[in-house]
Design a protein around this motif. Structure first.
Motif, mmCIF file in Angstrom:
data_model
loop_
_atom_site.group_PDB
_atom_site.id
_atom_site.type_symbol
_atom_site.label_atom_id
_atom_site.label_comp_id
_atom_site.label_asym_id
_atom_site.label_seq_id
_atom_site.Cartn_x
_atom_site.Cartn_y
_atom_site.Cartn_z
ATOM 1 N N ARG A 83 -10.087 20.958 -0.750
ATOM 2 C CA ARG A 83 -9.389 21.439 0.437
ATOM 3 C C ARG A 83 -10.053 21.054 1.753
ATOM 4 O O ARG A 83 -9.396 21.034 2.791
ATOM 5 N N PHE A 84 -11.360 20.774 1.736
ATOM 6 C CA PHE A 84 -12.087 20.517 2.974
ATOM 7 C C PHE A 84 -12.699 19.115 2.962
ATOM 8 O O PHE A 84 -12.955 18.547 1.895
ATOM 9 N N PRO A 85 -12.972 18.541 4.147
ATOM 10 C CA PRO A 85 -13.556 17.192 4.213
ATOM 11 C C PRO A 85 -14.915 17.126 3.524
ATOM 12 O O PRO A 85 -15.785 17.981 3.741
ATOM 13 N N LEU A 89 -19.118 18.911 4.052
ATOM 14 C CA LEU A 89 -19.730 19.568 2.896
ATOM 15 C C LEU A 89 -21.064 18.904 2.554
ATOM 16 O O LEU A 89 -22.079 19.574 2.306
ATOM 17 N N MET A 90 -21.078 17.573 2.551
ATOM 18 C CA MET A 90 -22.305 16.847 2.224
ATOM 19 C C MET A 90 -23.357 16.991 3.316
ATOM 20 O O MET A 90 -24.554 17.087 3.031
ATOM 21 N N PHE A 91 -22.935 17.006 4.571
ATOM 22 C CA PHE A 91 -23.865 17.204 5.674
ATOM 23 C C PHE A 91 -24.597 18.545 5.521
ATOM 24 O O PHE A 91 -25.824 18.617 5.647
ATOM 25 N N GLY A 92 -23.841 19.590 5.225
ATOM 26 C CA GLY A 92 -24.457 20.909 5.056
ATOM 27 C C GLY A 92 -25.411 20.954 3.881
ATOM 28 O O GLY A 92 -26.503 21.541 3.974
ATOM 29 N N GLY A 197 -20.173 8.958 8.383
ATOM 30 C CA GLY A 197 -19.312 9.566 7.383
ATOM 31 C C GLY A 197 -17.847 9.637 7.791
ATOM 32 O O GLY A 197 -17.526 9.955 8.940
ATOM 33 N N ARG A 198 -16.948 9.333 6.861
ATOM 34 C CA ARG A 198 -15.505 9.390 7.070
ATOM 35 C C ARG A 198 -14.825 9.768 5.741
ATOM 36 O O ARG A 198 -15.416 9.643 4.675
#
Length: 460
Positions: A83-85, A89-92, A197-198
């Motif tokens: 549901r989310f980019p 998520l990976m950055f966090g 990131g994209r």
């Protein structure tokens, strides 16, 4: 006068390809850091046990603590990834990785080290499935073998680079400085990823010229139909045994080389690099070979299923033989094979799972797979510590401990030969949708969902 090439706008497809491979490069580094964070505890096992006065079982508990929340977090983030980019998520996740190293640098004892490893494990649990999901957004099914091998191979490459470098840091500056170096690297990756990131668009349907692309319809199937398929179940057994092996490589193999085989810390650090090197070569080679075979028209069952089964079967056989071989060179060769080529199953298995899963459910299925497979990581370090501690001598204890993943991988290889049929199980999970007239239709197999659908929304 003809305009020069400098005046010609860049081809959108070419720009998209460049962006896809830029993202893939960052995902590769992401997985490299991920595995370095895991490996540092095993590389520093002996100095940590000496400084903190830990027994083998206490250190085993410390190593297993990494997986206390690993599995739960992996599954939870998988549903979030639907549901989310994936970018944020990976950055966090990576930011948490870095900051969990700081308590160790500040002089933490056993309790603080235990908590930091638990938090690190919770943040690293979703790493591989979310990275796979992010990569698969850029590539259709027939082109996913190389990207998936790069992500899985990031772990092997992390071991190749991390083992000797972190060992040198531990020997020359102390084990806490190794954790500090990982903090710096993790924060730097976050800074670059925020720019590079994209989200990819491979899962979107083709649209008429001049129109905005529309998302592929959210076709879904019951999760039990995927998770109880022969393809998923057979792949799970082999991957479970291979992950048990990977957990031992991270937590116990450096100590095994020193205490049972008599190698120095420097020599053990060099030897433990060999499985990481072969793991990297095998994983990258598998991606290239699988993609070439599929391009030549070889079925996914053969190019992915049988190939993965062969890899885990050979790794299991080497694992069972290694403790009983006396020649030093042959023993190291068997250890290298046992702790490396089974990892091919991670890349192949997740690519197959994506093949039999609709895109709308892919993040969750990949993450549930990782959550269940990595239960092996929760059990392996502690079980091994207890076995070694209760054995007459460490060498005998390690021989008994190695028999567990060896047997699992042998069985997993045999099951793959018999039951991994991606094309068949994709057809058994059909997608259905409504036509404009309201009639229910059965479309092509789920495995084609990764490719852009043709036609307008009215046609669908």
């Amino acid at each position: 006068m003809k305009s020069s090439n400098l005046d010609t706008p860049a081809d959108p497809a070419e720009k998209s390809d460049r962006r896809a491979w830029a993202v893939m490069a960052m995902l590769l580094v992401f997985m490299l850091i991920n595995y370095a964070d895991k490996a540092v505890l095993g590389l520093a096992a002996n100095p940590i046990m000496r400084e903190l006065g830990l027994s083998h079982s206490e250190y085993g508990l410390l190593a297993s603590s990494f997986f206390f929340l690993f599995n739960i977090s992996a599954v939870a983030f998988g549903f979030l990834a639907n549901r989310f980019p994936t970018k944020w998520l990976m950055f966090g996740m990576a930011l948490v990785w870095g900051f969990t190293q700081l308590p160790v640098v500040a002089g933490a004892g056993f309790a603080a080290l235990l908590v930091s490893r638990i938090v690190l494990g919770a943040a690293e649990g979703p790493a591989q499935p979310v990275a796979m999901h992010a990569a698969f957004k850029w590539f259709p099914n027939e082109k996913r073998s190389i990207p998936s091998s790069l992500i899985s191979g990031g772990g092997g490459l992390g071991g190749v680079l991390a083992a000797p470098l972190l060992t040198l840091v531990i020997i020359n500056f102390g084990w806490r400085w190794a954790f500090l170096s990982l903090f710096v690297v993790g924060v730097l990756w976050c800074a670059v990823w925020a720019v590079v990131g994209r989200e990819g668009t491979a899962d979107r349907a083709a649209a008429p010229t001049g129109a905005e692309p529309e998302p592929v319809e959210n076709f879904r199937v019951p999760y039990h139909r995927i998770l109880l398929s022969g393809t998923w179940l057979a792949g799970f057994v082999g991957a479970f045994g291979a992950y048990w092996t990977s957990a031992l490589l991270l937590a116990w193999v450096p100590s095994y080389l020193e205490t049972s085989l008599g190698y120095s810390a420097v020599a053990a650090g060099a030897i433990v690099t060999a499985p990481w090197v072969l793991k990297t070569v095998a994983t990258f080679g598998q991606g290239a070979l699988t993609q070439w075979l599929m391009h030549r028209g070889v079925s996914s069952r053969v190019s992915r299923g049988i190939l993965g089964g062969c890899a885990v079967f050979l790794a299991g056989a080497a694992m069972l033989l290694a403790p009983f071989v006396t020649h030093p060179g042959l023993k190291i060769a068997l250890i290298t094979v046992a702790f490396s080529i089974g990892a091919v199953k991670f890349a192949i298995g997740q690519t197959i799972n994506a093949e039999i899963t609709p895109p709308a459910q892919r993040g969750a299925v990949l993450s549930m797979t990782v959550g269940l497979v990595t239960l092996a990581g929760l059990a392996a370090p502690y079980v091994t510590g207890r076995i070694v501690e209760s054995a007459a001598d460490p060498a005998a204890g390690f021989a008994m401990a190695f028999a567990i993943p060896g047997t699992l991988m042998l069985i997993g290889g045999l099951l793959a030969f018999a039951f991994v049929h991606p094309e068949r199980d994709a057809r058994r999970s059909p997608r259905t949708g409504a036509t404009s007239a309201g009639r229910r239709t059965r479309a092509r197999p789920v495995r084609d969902l990764s490719a852009p659908a043709s036609g307008t929304s009215a046609d669908r």
